[in-house]
Write a protein that holds these residues in place. Structure first.
Motif, short mmCIF file in Angstrom:
data_model
loop_
_atom_site.label_atom_id
_atom_site.label_comp_id
_atom_site.label_asym_id
_atom_site.label_seq_id
_atom_site.Cartn_x
_atom_site.Cartn_y
_atom_site.Cartn_z
N GLY A 37 0.78 -1.22 0.00
CA GLY A 37 0.00 0.00 0.00
C GLY A 37 0.81 1.27 0.00
N LEU A 38 2.12 1.17 -0.23
CA LEU A 38 2.94 2.36 -0.29
C LEU A 38 2.72 3.10 -1.61
N PRO A 39 2.60 4.41 -1.60
CA PRO A 39 2.54 5.16 -2.86
C PRO A 39 3.85 5.01 -3.62
N ALA A 40 3.76 5.18 -4.93
CA ALA A 40 4.95 5.01 -5.76
C ALA A 40 6.08 5.95 -5.33
N GLY A 41 5.72 7.16 -4.96
CA GLY A 41 6.74 8.12 -4.54
C GLY A 41 7.47 7.67 -3.29
N GLU A 42 6.75 7.08 -2.32
CA GLU A 42 7.38 6.60 -1.10
C GLU A 42 8.29 5.40 -1.38
N ILE A 43 7.88 4.57 -2.32
CA ILE A 43 8.73 3.42 -2.68
C ILE A 43 10.06 3.90 -3.25
N VAL A 44 9.97 4.87 -4.17
CA VAL A 44 11.19 5.40 -4.77
C VAL A 44 12.07 6.07 -3.71
N THR A 45 11.45 6.82 -2.80
CA THR A 45 12.22 7.49 -1.74
C THR A 45 12.89 6.48 -0.82
N ALA A 46 12.14 5.45 -0.41
CA ALA A 46 12.70 4.42 0.48
C ALA A 46 13.83 3.66 -0.21
N PHE A 47 13.63 3.38 -1.50
CA PHE A 47 14.66 2.65 -2.25
C PHE A 47 15.92 3.51 -2.37
N ASN A 48 15.74 4.78 -2.72
CA ASN A 48 16.90 5.67 -2.86
C ASN A 48 17.61 5.90 -1.53
N ASP A 49 16.84 6.01 -0.44
CA ASP A 49 17.46 6.18 0.87
C ASP A 49 18.28 4.95 1.25
N GLY A 50 17.80 3.78 0.85
CA GLY A 50 18.53 2.56 1.18
C GLY A 50 19.79 2.35 0.37
N LEU A 51 19.83 2.95 -0.83
CA LEU A 51 20.98 2.73 -1.72
C LEU A 51 22.30 3.13 -1.07
N GLY A 52 22.27 4.19 -0.27
CA GLY A 52 23.50 4.67 0.34
C GLY A 52 24.17 3.63 1.22
N GLY A 53 23.37 2.72 1.81
CA GLY A 53 23.95 1.70 2.68
C GLY A 53 24.80 0.70 1.92
N GLY A 54 24.53 0.52 0.62
CA GLY A 54 25.30 -0.44 -0.15
C GLY A 54 26.49 0.16 -0.87
N ALA A 55 26.53 1.50 -0.96
CA ALA A 55 27.59 2.16 -1.73
C ALA A 55 28.99 1.93 -1.17
N PRO A 56 29.21 2.06 0.16
CA PRO A 56 30.57 1.82 0.67
C PRO A 56 31.07 0.41 0.39
N VAL A 57 30.17 -0.58 0.51
CA VAL A 57 30.57 -1.97 0.24
C VAL A 57 30.91 -2.14 -1.23
N ALA A 58 30.09 -1.57 -2.12
CA ALA A 58 30.34 -1.68 -3.55
C ALA A 58 31.67 -1.05 -3.94
N LEU A 59 31.96 0.13 -3.40
CA LEU A 59 33.23 0.79 -3.70
C LEU A 59 34.41 0.01 -3.14
N ALA A 60 34.21 -0.59 -1.97
CA ALA A 60 35.28 -1.40 -1.38
C ALA A 60 35.62 -2.58 -2.28
N TYR A 61 34.59 -3.27 -2.79
CA TYR A 61 34.83 -4.41 -3.66
C TYR A 61 35.47 -3.98 -4.98
#
Length: 448
Positions: A37-61
């Motif tokens: 039941g999340l609006p599309a805008g909230e899904i995009v925001t939540a997804f984008n907010d979560g992306l930052g958590g994976g960036a340090p690991v990706a750059l490390a690899y």
């Protein structure tokens, strides 16, 4: 159906259909969010907010991949493979010698994995450096890489589950004990520092059984692979040029510096960059070619990086749905008064949560607050509660498409593009580790 379960099922199904894991994660996040039941805008925001958590690991690899390619250009790891293959000459002794080399490979990779999480905490950084040069040896032995994937995943998982050293200190003391005590504070429930290692011994025995099954039963038959060029290595088969003594010294120094910098800074990014920078002065690669080498190394680990970033976005959407507590609470209605069924349901729910998030470390803070009161209401002991929370979190780590425990082995074993991430790493590790973990985690909950 709960949105978390739906999203994980979609992600797993698409992955098994050989759809890109990155696409599967994004599609599952969107569908799961919409279903919740999340609006599309909230899904995009939540997804984008979560992306930052994976960036340090990706750059490390990515930096570790560049360091690995630079090392491979020195030819030092190819020489190791060549010397091992040369020893296969000898007629009648070939079979016994091949058997000795096979067990030597398994033992070396497992010990390297043990060390990478404890006394030399580099995690999966050793895989792209150590494994690709040994692929030609594995081809010669006709060794099933699925067994090797299980061995590596076992080695980098079982140590943090049981040994409070290195990453084990973080998992057992800081995360598992810390979150259980925080959740039990209002209920006057606390565990001691020695409880997590004791509680996780029985579940870890399940992983030992799974590894033995993979090596001695499931994947003991020979499997044929082609001798293809390894990513980061020259495609010709000429013997690498002989290194000068001072160049060998620089290589050794680069390995030491990369380790020291990582331990000092706590960052694999700076460790990999320091090792790469030092090697750049060795003359192994011409100065005007180093940009290409770095790019090639990033390409080597690109899949791992993008999957980790997408997984962080997926986890962000799953948390935003708010349906993780609902998943647990809806399961309670099915349990009744049965402690045995309660233990099994908690393990299965933990499996679904961790499969999506891809990290046992990140799962414990989510489930501990819910599981600890449940365990106390069913009368589980302190050790049994610890075993349930720890095992439920560790379950998806070994069989998730987005876990570094599966992405790491794939990054090394697929360096010649003959090892599929889903069918050759994820499925074998899921079958041989998650099923025994559920069984032995349940035994621990019922006996401790």
């Amino acid at each position: 159906m709960n949105a978390i379960i739906l999203a994980v099922l979609i992600m797993v199904t698409l992955s098994l259909m050989r759809v890109s894991v990155v696409f599967a994660l994004i599609a599952a996040a969107v569908i799961g969010g919409l279903y919740a039941g999340l609006p599309a805008g909230e899904i995009v925001t939540a997804f984008n907010d979560g992306l930052g958590g994976g960036a340090p690991v990706a750059l490390a690899y990515a930096t570790l991949g560049a360091f690995a390619v630079m090392l491979s250009r020195s030819g030092i790891t190819q020489r190791l493979s060549t010397r091992i293959i040369d020893t296969f000459q000898g007629g009648a002794q070939t079979r016994s010698h091949a058997r000795m080399v096979t067990w030597g490979l398994f033992a070396s990779l497992i010990l390297a994995g043990f060390a990478s999480g404890t006394i030399i905490p580099v995690h999966i950084a050793f895989i792209p450096i150590l494994v690709p040069p040994l692929l030609i040896v594995m081809n010669h032995l006709q060794l099933d890489r699925r067994a090797v994937a299980c061995a590596i995943t076992f080695s980098i998982t079982v140590m943090y589950m049981t040994t409070p050293i290195g990453f084990g200190t973080i998992f057992l003391n800081d995360i598992l004990m810390g979150n259980i005590n925080e959740a039990g504070q209002a209920l006057d429930f606390q565990i001691e520092r020695g409880a997590p290692p004791k509680a996780m011994i029985i579940p870890a025995l399940g992983m030992v059984l799974g590894l033995a099954t993979a090596i001695f039963i499931s994947y003991r038959k020979k499997r044929t692979y082609e001798d293809r060029p390894i990513d980061g290595q020259a495609e010709n088969k000429q013997q690498p040029a002989k290194l000068k003594t001072w160049q060998l010294g620089v290589i050794i120094a680069a390995l030491v510096v990369a380790l020291v910098i990582q331990l000092w800074s706590g960052s694999m990014i700076f460790g990999g960059l320091a090792g790469f920078a030092l090697l750049s002065f060795s003359g192994i690669v011409r100065w005007d070619e180093q940009d290409g080498v770095f790019t090639q190394g990033m390409r080597l680990m690109a899949m791992v990086g993008f999957i980790m970033i997408a997984a962080a976005g997926f986890a962000g959407v799953m948390k935003a749905t708010g349906e993780i507590p609902d998943l647990v609470q809806s399961s309670v209605a099915l349990i009744g008064d049965s402690r045995a069924l309660a233990a099994l349901v908690m393990l299965l729910v933990g499996l679904f949560i961790t499969m999506g998030i891809g990290s046992s470390f990140a799962t414990i803070p989510i489930i501990a607050a819910i599981y600890v009161p449940m365990c106390l209401s069913f009368g589980f002991s302190a050790l049994a509660t610890t075993a349930l929370v720890g095992t439920a979190a560790a379950l998806g780590d070994a069989g998730s498409p987005a876990s570094d425990s599966t992405l790491g082995p794939t990054a090394g074993l697929d360096a010649d593009h003959q090892h599929d991430h889903i069918w050759d790493t994820v499925v074998p590790t899921f079958l041989h580790f998650n099923i025994p973990l559920i069984a032995f985690g349940w035994i621990a909950a019922m006996t401790l």
